[in-house]
Design an enzyme around this catalytic site. Sequence first.
Site, PDB file in Angstrom:
ATOM      1  N   GLU A  31       0.843  -1.194   0.000  1.00  0.00           N
ATOM      2  CA  GLU A  31       0.000   0.000   0.000  1.00  0.00           C
ATOM      3  C   GLU A  31       0.876   1.241   0.000  1.00  0.00           C
ATOM      4  O   GLU A  31       1.968   1.242   0.555  1.00  0.00           O
ATOM      5  CB  GLU A  31      -0.917   0.045   1.234  1.00  0.00           C
ATOM      6  CG  GLU A  31      -2.196  -0.693   1.062  1.00  0.00           C
ATOM      7  CD  GLU A  31      -3.257  -0.318   2.094  1.00  0.00           C
ATOM      8  OE1 GLU A  31      -3.120   0.715   2.797  1.00  0.00           O
ATOM      9  OE2 GLU A  31      -4.242  -1.068   2.189  1.00  0.00           O
ATOM     10  N   HIS A  87      -4.399   6.900  -0.121  1.00  0.00           N
ATOM     11  CA  HIS A  87      -3.710   5.620   0.002  1.00  0.00           C
ATOM     12  C   HIS A  87      -4.202   4.674  -1.080  1.00  0.00           C
ATOM     13  O   HIS A  87      -5.253   4.889  -1.683  1.00  0.00           O
ATOM     14  CB  HIS A  87      -3.843   5.024   1.409  1.00  0.00           C
ATOM     15  CG  HIS A  87      -5.170   4.413   1.714  1.00  0.00           C
ATOM     16  ND1 HIS A  87      -6.263   5.149   2.099  1.00  0.00           N
ATOM     17  CD2 HIS A  87      -5.557   3.119   1.691  1.00  0.00           C
ATOM     18  CE1 HIS A  87      -7.285   4.334   2.313  1.00  0.00           C
ATOM     19  NE2 HIS A  87      -6.882   3.092   2.071  1.00  0.00           N
ATOM     20  N   HIS A  89      -5.056   0.728  -2.595  1.00  0.00           N
ATOM     21  CA  HIS A  89      -5.527  -0.618  -2.295  1.00  0.00           C
ATOM     22  C   HIS A  89      -4.987  -1.532  -3.392  1.00  0.00           C
ATOM     23  O   HIS A  89      -5.529  -1.556  -4.503  1.00  0.00           O
ATOM     24  CB  HIS A  89      -7.051  -0.678  -2.267  1.00  0.00           C
ATOM     25  CG  HIS A  89      -7.657  -0.190  -1.002  1.00  0.00           C
ATOM     26  ND1 HIS A  89      -9.024  -0.172  -0.798  1.00  0.00           N
ATOM     27  CD2 HIS A  89      -7.112   0.301   0.135  1.00  0.00           C
ATOM     28  CE1 HIS A  89      -9.288   0.300   0.413  1.00  0.00           C
ATOM     29  NE2 HIS A  89      -8.137   0.599   0.992  1.00  0.00           N
ATOM     30  N   ASP A 100      -9.605   1.954   7.450  1.00  0.00           N
ATOM     31  CA  ASP A 100      -9.577   3.221   6.711  1.00  0.00           C
ATOM     32  C   ASP A 100     -10.510   4.230   7.362  1.00  0.00           C
ATOM     33  O   ASP A 100     -10.132   5.383   7.603  1.00  0.00           O
ATOM     34  CB  ASP A 100     -10.018   3.025   5.255  1.00  0.00           C
ATOM     35  CG  ASP A 100      -9.050   2.211   4.428  1.00  0.00           C
ATOM     36  OD1 ASP A 100      -7.858   2.101   4.805  1.00  0.00           O
ATOM     37  OD2 ASP A 100      -9.484   1.676   3.389  1.00  0.00           O
TER      38      ASP A 100
END
Length: 166
Positions: A31, A87, A89, A100
Site C-alpha cells: 500500500e 492511500h 488498495h 480506513d
Amino acid sequence: MGLFRSGDVIGIADDALTFALEASRETHPDEYMGLLRGEPASEFGLDHDGLLVTDVLIVPGTESNPVSATVKTNMIPNDFSSVGSVHSHPNGVLQPSQADLATFGKGQVHIIIGHPYGREDWVALDREGKRRSLPVYDVEMDDGEEFFHFTQEDIDAELGLDGDES
C-alpha cells in the site's frame, strides 16, 4: 494553526493526482499512503472559494505492506496543513475498510487508489467514507525549480570543498 486546514476542498490538481497514481504504482504490491495538502483555489486562477489539493506529502518512516500502510504521526512536519489523505488498495477494491474509516476522522477528503492505478482507478471519500465529487483541474503548478536549482559546484562551495577532490 491545527494540522488540518479549514475551507471546502473543491478539487484536485492534475499534477497531484498524477503523482499519487504513480506513487501507488511504484509501491505495488504494498500500500501507498500520503497526506493531501491544499492551497486556495484562487491562487490558481480558479473562480471558486475553497481549497484545491495541490500536493501529496510523503511522510518519512511510513510503513507499508500489501494490506496496510501506517504513517508515523511524529514525522509529520509541524507546519503542514493537511486537507486529507490518499492511500492505495493493491487489491483494486475502491471501498474503505473499517481501518480506513477509523483514520478518516480528520480532513475533508480521502482518496483511495486501486490497482491497476489508472486515471479511472480512484475514488474520493468524505470523513464518513461516502463517495464525494472531486473534480480534477489542469492548473499551472509551481514546479519548485527555484528551490532545487543548485549545481554540484554550489554543494562543494557549501561544504568548503574546492571541487578538485574526488
